[in-house]
Design a protein around this motif. Structure first.
Motif, PDB file in Angstrom:
ATOM      1  N   ARG A   1       0.848  -1.182   0.000  1.00 44.70           N
ATOM      2  CA  ARG A   1       0.000   0.000   0.000  1.00 44.70           C
ATOM      3  C   ARG A   1       0.888   1.238   0.000  1.00 44.70           C
ATOM      4  NH1 ARG A   1      -3.147  -3.351  -0.974  1.00 44.70           N
ATOM      5  NH2 ARG A   1      -5.271  -3.686  -0.139  1.00 44.70           N
ATOM      6  N   THR A   2       0.471   2.280  -0.714  1.00 47.00           N
ATOM      7  CA  THR A   2       1.221   3.530  -0.772  1.00 47.00           C
ATOM      8  C   THR A   2       0.660   4.511   0.254  1.00 47.00           C
ATOM      9  OG1 THR A   2       1.717   3.240  -3.128  1.00 47.00           O
ATOM     10  CG2 THR A   2       1.911   5.473  -2.230  1.00 47.00           C
ATOM     11  N   ILE A   3       1.568   5.079   1.036  1.00 42.40           N
ATOM     12  CA  ILE A   3       1.180   6.031   2.065  1.00 42.40           C
ATOM     13  C   ILE A   3       1.082   7.421   1.447  1.00 42.40           C
ATOM     14  CG2 ILE A   3       1.704   6.941   4.353  1.00 42.40           C
ATOM     15  CD1 ILE A   3       1.307   3.932   4.314  1.00 42.40           C
ATOM     16  N   PRO A   4      -0.009   8.162   1.698  1.00 49.79           N
ATOM     17  CA  PRO A   4      -0.109   9.532   1.169  1.00 49.79           C
ATOM     18  C   PRO A   4       1.062  10.394   1.642  1.00 49.79           C
ATOM     19  CG  PRO A   4      -2.232   8.810   2.036  1.00 49.79           C
ATOM     20  CD  PRO A   4      -1.229   7.759   2.421  1.00 49.79           C
ATOM     21  N   ASP A   5       1.542  11.243   0.732  1.00 52.84           N
ATOM     22  CA  ASP A   5       2.681  12.109   1.062  1.00 52.84           C
ATOM     23  C   ASP A   5       2.376  13.020   2.246  1.00 52.84           C
ATOM     24  OD1 ASP A   5       4.129  10.987  -0.988  1.00 52.84           O
ATOM     25  OD2 ASP A   5       3.616  12.548  -2.451  1.00 52.84           O
ATOM     26  N   GLU A   6       1.120  13.427   2.392  1.00 56.46           N
ATOM     27  CA  GLU A   6       0.746  14.303   3.499  1.00 56.46           C
ATOM     28  C   GLU A   6       0.970  13.629   4.848  1.00 56.46           C
ATOM     29  OE1 GLU A   6      -3.177  16.781   5.107  1.00 56.46           O
ATOM     30  OE2 GLU A   6      -3.292  15.549   3.298  1.00 56.46           O
ATOM     31  N   LEU A   7       0.674  12.324   4.942  1.00 56.00           N
ATOM     32  CA  LEU A   7       0.894  11.597   6.183  1.00 56.00           C
ATOM     33  C   LEU A   7       2.377  11.430   6.475  1.00 56.00           C
ATOM     34  CD1 LEU A   7      -1.837   8.782   6.160  1.00 56.00           C
ATOM     35  CD2 LEU A   7      -1.799  10.913   7.465  1.00 56.00           C
ATOM     36  N   VAL A   8       3.167  11.200   5.429  1.00 55.03           N
ATOM     37  CA  VAL A   8       4.608  11.061   5.608  1.00 55.03           C
ATOM     38  C   VAL A   8       5.204  12.362   6.150  1.00 55.03           C
ATOM     39  CG1 VAL A   8       6.808  10.637   4.443  1.00 55.03           C
ATOM     40  CG2 VAL A   8       4.780   9.318   3.800  1.00 55.03           C
ATOM     41  N   THR A   9       4.798  13.481   5.567  1.00 52.65           N
ATOM     42  CA  THR A   9       5.272  14.783   6.032  1.00 52.65           C
ATOM     43  C   THR A   9       4.849  15.035   7.477  1.00 52.65           C
ATOM     44  OG1 THR A   9       5.120  15.646   3.776  1.00 52.65           O
ATOM     45  CG2 THR A   9       5.238  17.252   5.571  1.00 52.65           C
ATOM     46  N   LYS A  10       3.621  14.641   7.805  1.00 54.13           N
ATOM     47  CA  LYS A  10       3.113  14.816   9.166  1.00 54.13           C
ATOM     48  C   LYS A  10       3.916  13.995  10.165  1.00 54.13           C
ATOM     49  CE  LYS A  10      -1.295  14.660  11.672  1.00 54.13           C
ATOM     50  NZ  LYS A  10      -2.734  14.307  11.567  1.00 54.13           N
ATOM     51  N   ALA A  11       4.261  12.751   9.777  1.00 57.70           N
ATOM     52  CA  ALA A  11       5.035  11.884  10.671  1.00 57.70           C
ATOM     53  C   ALA A  11       6.435  12.429  10.899  1.00 57.70           C
ATOM     54  CB  ALA A  11       5.103  10.475  10.084  1.00 57.70           C
ATOM     55  N   LEU A  12       7.098  12.857   9.826  1.00 53.66           N
ATOM     56  CA  LEU A  12       8.441  13.402   9.957  1.00 53.66           C
ATOM     57  C   LEU A  12       8.439  14.692  10.768  1.00 53.66           C
ATOM     58  CD1 LEU A  12       9.806  12.810   6.323  1.00 53.66           C
ATOM     59  CD2 LEU A  12      10.195  11.423   8.371  1.00 53.66           C
ATOM     60  N   SER A  13       7.413  15.515  10.570  1.00 57.49           N
ATOM     61  CA  SER A  13       7.298  16.760  11.343  1.00 57.49           C
ATOM     62  C   SER A  13       7.099  16.461  12.822  1.00 57.49           C
ATOM     63  CB  SER A  13       6.128  17.596  10.810  1.00 57.49           C
ATOM     64  OG  SER A  13       6.298  17.906   9.452  1.00 57.49           O
ATOM     65  N   LEU A  14       6.302  15.429  13.126  1.00 61.66           N
ATOM     66  CA  LEU A  14       6.048  15.075  14.517  1.00 61.66           C
ATOM     67  C   LEU A  14       7.319  14.626  15.219  1.00 61.66           C
ATOM     68  CD1 LEU A  14       4.092  14.585  16.822  1.00 61.66           C
ATOM     69  CD2 LEU A  14       3.577  12.350  15.856  1.00 61.66           C
ATOM     70  N   VAL A  15       8.108  13.789  14.560  1.00 58.65           N
ATOM     71  CA  VAL A  15       9.362  13.319  15.147  1.00 58.65           C
ATOM     72  C   VAL A  15      10.315  14.494  15.383  1.00 58.65           C
ATOM     73  CG1 VAL A  15      11.419  11.906  14.769  1.00 58.65           C
ATOM     74  CG2 VAL A  15       9.173  11.004  14.173  1.00 58.65           C
ATOM     75  N   LEU A  16      10.417  15.375  14.397  1.00 54.60           N
ATOM     76  CA  LEU A  16      11.312  16.530  14.519  1.00 54.60           C
ATOM     77  C   LEU A  16      10.867  17.455  15.651  1.00 54.60           C
ATOM     78  CD1 LEU A  16      13.709  18.145  13.452  1.00 54.60           C
ATOM     79  CD2 LEU A  16      12.153  19.241  11.818  1.00 54.60           C
ATOM     80  N   LEU A  17       9.563  17.733  15.719  1.00 57.07           N
ATOM     81  CA  LEU A  17       9.047  18.588  16.787  1.00 57.07           C
ATOM     82  C   LEU A  17       9.275  17.959  18.161  1.00 57.07           C
ATOM     83  CD1 LEU A  17       5.653  19.870  15.293  1.00 57.07           C
ATOM     84  CD2 LEU A  17       7.654  21.250  15.871  1.00 57.07           C
ATOM     85  N   ALA A  18       9.099  16.636  18.260  1.00 57.55           N
ATOM     86  CA  ALA A  18       9.303  15.946  19.533  1.00 57.55           C
ATOM     87  C   ALA A  18      10.754  16.047  19.986  1.00 57.55           C
ATOM     88  CB  ALA A  18       8.887  14.483  19.408  1.00 57.55           C
ATOM     89  N   VAL A  19      11.680  15.865  19.065  1.00 54.04           N
ATOM     90  CA  VAL A  19      13.103  15.964  19.403  1.00 54.04           C
ATOM     91  C   VAL A  19      13.451  17.373  19.867  1.00 54.04           C
ATOM     92  CG1 VAL A  19      15.444  15.866  18.457  1.00 54.04           C
ATOM     93  CG2 VAL A  19      13.793  14.084  17.872  1.00 54.04           C
ATOM     94  N   ILE A  20      12.917  18.381  19.176  1.00 52.43           N
ATOM     95  CA  ILE A  20      13.191  19.772  19.552  1.00 52.43           C
ATOM     96  C   ILE A  20      12.605  20.072  20.930  1.00 52.43           C
ATOM     97  CG2 ILE A  20      12.689  22.181  18.976  1.00 52.43           C
ATOM     98  CD1 ILE A  20      12.778  21.376  16.026  1.00 52.43           C
ATOM     99  N   LEU A  21      11.357  19.646  21.173  1.00 53.38           N
ATOM    100  CA  LEU A  21      10.716  19.915  22.453  1.00 53.38           C
ATOM    101  C   LEU A  21      11.456  19.260  23.605  1.00 53.38           C
ATOM    102  CD1 LEU A  21       8.291  20.979  24.118  1.00 53.38           C
ATOM    103  CD2 LEU A  21       7.165  18.793  23.645  1.00 53.38           C
ATOM    104  N   ILE A  22      11.812  17.979  23.455  1.00 46.91           N
ATOM    105  CA  ILE A  22      12.517  17.269  24.524  1.00 46.91           C
ATOM    106  C   ILE A  22      13.896  17.880  24.751  1.00 46.91           C
ATOM    107  CG2 ILE A  22      13.549  15.052  25.154  1.00 46.91           C
ATOM    108  CD1 ILE A  22      11.234  13.688  23.725  1.00 46.91           C
ATOM    109  N   SER A  23      14.569  18.276  23.689  1.00 45.89           N
ATOM    110  CA  SER A  23      15.891  18.901  23.832  1.00 45.89           C
ATOM    111  C   SER A  23      15.798  20.214  24.609  1.00 45.89           C
ATOM    112  CB  SER A  23      16.503  19.148  22.453  1.00 45.89           C
ATOM    113  OG  SER A  23      16.670  17.930  21.749  1.00 45.89           O
TER     114      SER A  23
END
Length: 467
Positions: free
Chosen positions: A354-376
């Motif tokens: 199954r192909t994942i929509p690009d919007e979901l991929v961007t959302k997932a990567l943004s979430l990980v990046l935001l989490a790392v910044i917040l915890i740091s």
């Protein structure tokens, strides 16, 4: 005048709520529940001895509502039956989610949910549209109660002989609800260390944690799959892509987490244990580290690599639509799927054919990046305000602060003893992390942004150097 649907939908409160965006409403409901719980826990009726300060009551209420489990005072000895009941109610509401309780109340009172309510339901509970979200909400409530009652019955087999009939039953229900909601609150001062070698307690608590952490829709899919005859059926019930990602990623994290904990600690914490006791301890910590917060061994005895592994498990957390926090298992799966597909030269992200929509991929990567910044940022602040060793020569001081920050964001509730040492500023930092971890980074970002218009502007392209 009797309560009516039209008066509820057109009343002053309804008009005020319409001024908020769906994300703001979700954050507001969680904040109101926390402050209500804090007000109750700050009363003399809620504690034994001197009343809690409002900050400690707020910390406890936030930890319970956000199903974290970090505590500044001992739950079993410091709080009265009323106080423990308030904590348990906050855990149940937080585990099921404010959305579930609000919508279930609206259904019961025959009040329309509206477009905002449906948006919140879709964001917090659904990955694909369902036939009837009313039936979904009712099913979630019933399923939760059934699982928690079964868990309490199994725990009572061990706890009643040890504690007596009524204390044992009460403790069984408390720990069953706390485990299924991935809260980690325990009535025992050493959490579940005293039950480390008990197979029934270990299996029951772990089963409750896993069921509460994979999400309600995945449980429904599994029940439908089993009811339909499983894979051997002529027309087997299809497990959705979301369900497959959750189950595979969760199983991978639990299995390899237990193997690495057992391998890293075989000559340390597990050295004096029998094989089965060490097996249960390793598996239990792998399951609990994700979002539950129970521990069957003293975490301060773990080596640094083991604690770092547990920080990774806490960072990932549970699954979407569940009782847990973290960046979620599906986000981790998408994160690695991006790398795998790019290495293969595939411009699109595919999983399980199954192909994942690009919007979901961007959302997932943004979430990980935001989490790392917040915890740091939170870790940097904790290191500034929590400085028992001004020279910073103790290498575990940094690890303890980092462990606390990740645990709060992932709503895991595990601690290396830092929670009881937090000063006023440190408590506020952890409170914010717990709140953000439960409400969700992106939801909170949308809430802060308010009503923003979606726009799509594309300028001329120009290359830059990377790597």
């Amino acid at each position: 005048m009797p309560f009516s649907m039209s008066s509820a939908q057109n009343g002053p409160w309804a008009k005020r709520l319409k001024q908020f965006s769906p994300a703001q409403l979700l954050a507001l409901f969680y904040a109101l529940a926390i402050f209500l719980g804090a007000a109750l826990l700050a009363t003399p009726l809620a504690v034994r001895g001197e009343p809690l300060s409002f900050l400690d009551a707020l910390f406890t209420a936030t930890s319970a509502q956000c199903v974290t489990g970090l505590t500044v005072v001992d739950t079993g000895s410091r709080f009265s039956f009323f106080g423990q009941s308030v904590i348990l109610a906050l855990i149940q509401v937080g585990g099921l989610g404010i959305t579930t309780f609000s919508v279930y109340l609206f259904i019961y009172l025959r009040i329309g949910v509206g477009a905002k309510g449906r948006w919140i339901i879709n964001e917090t509970l659904m990955h694909t549209p369902v036939g009837s979200w009313r039936e979904l909400i009712r099913g979630i409530v019933v399923l939760t109660l059934v699982i928690e009652v079964l868990g309490a019955a199994l725990l009572a087999v061990v706890l009643v002989p040890r504690l007596g009939l009524w204390p044992g039953l009460y403790s069984a229900f408390f720990h069953s609800i706390s485990a299924f909601c991935n809260a980690g609150f325990s009535l025992f001062p050493d959490s579940l260390v005293g039950f480390r070698d008990d197979p029934l307690v270990n299996m029951t608590i772990m089963a409750l944690i896993i069921l509460g952490g994979i999400g309600f829709l995945v449980i429904r899919e599994l029940l439908a799959w089993v009811k339909g005859g499983g894979q051997k059926a002529r027309r087997p019930v299809r497990i959705s892509l979301h369900g497959k990602m959750v189950l595979v990623t969760s199983a991978f994290l639990i299995l390899y987490g237990a193997l690495f904990i057992g391998w890293l600690e075989k000559d340390n914490v597990l050295a004096g244990m029998s094989f089965m006791e060490g097996f249960w301890a390793s598996l239990f910590q792998s399951v609990s580290a994700r979002t539950a917060g129970f521990n069957s061994v003293d975490l301060n005895e773990f080596r640094a690599p083991t604690l770092f592994l547990m920080m990774f498990l806490m960072f990932v957390g549970a699954s979407p639509g569940s009782a847990g926090g973290g960046v979620k298992t599906t986000c981790l799966a998408l994160f690695f799927a991006v790398f795998y597909n790019r290495l293969k030269g595939n411009p699109h992200v595919s999983l399980f054919h199954r192909t994942i929509p690009d919007e979901l991929v961007t959302k997932a990567l943004s979430l990980v990046l935001l989490a790392v910044i917040l915890i740091s940022c939170a870790l940097f602040a904790l290191l500034i305000v929590q400085s028992p060793d001004p020279t910073h020569e103790n290498p575990r001081e940094f690890l303890a602060c980092a462990f606390e920050a990740v645990s709060a964001f992932g709503t895991a509730g595990l601690s290396m003893g830092m929670t009881g040492k937090l000063n006023t500023t440190g408590k506020w930092i952890i409170i914010v992390l717990m709140f953000v971890g439960r409400v969700g980074l992106l939801t909170l970002a949308f809430a802060i942004a308010g009503r923003t218009r979606r726009f799509s502007t594309r300028y001329a392209e120009e290359n830059v150097m990377i790597g």
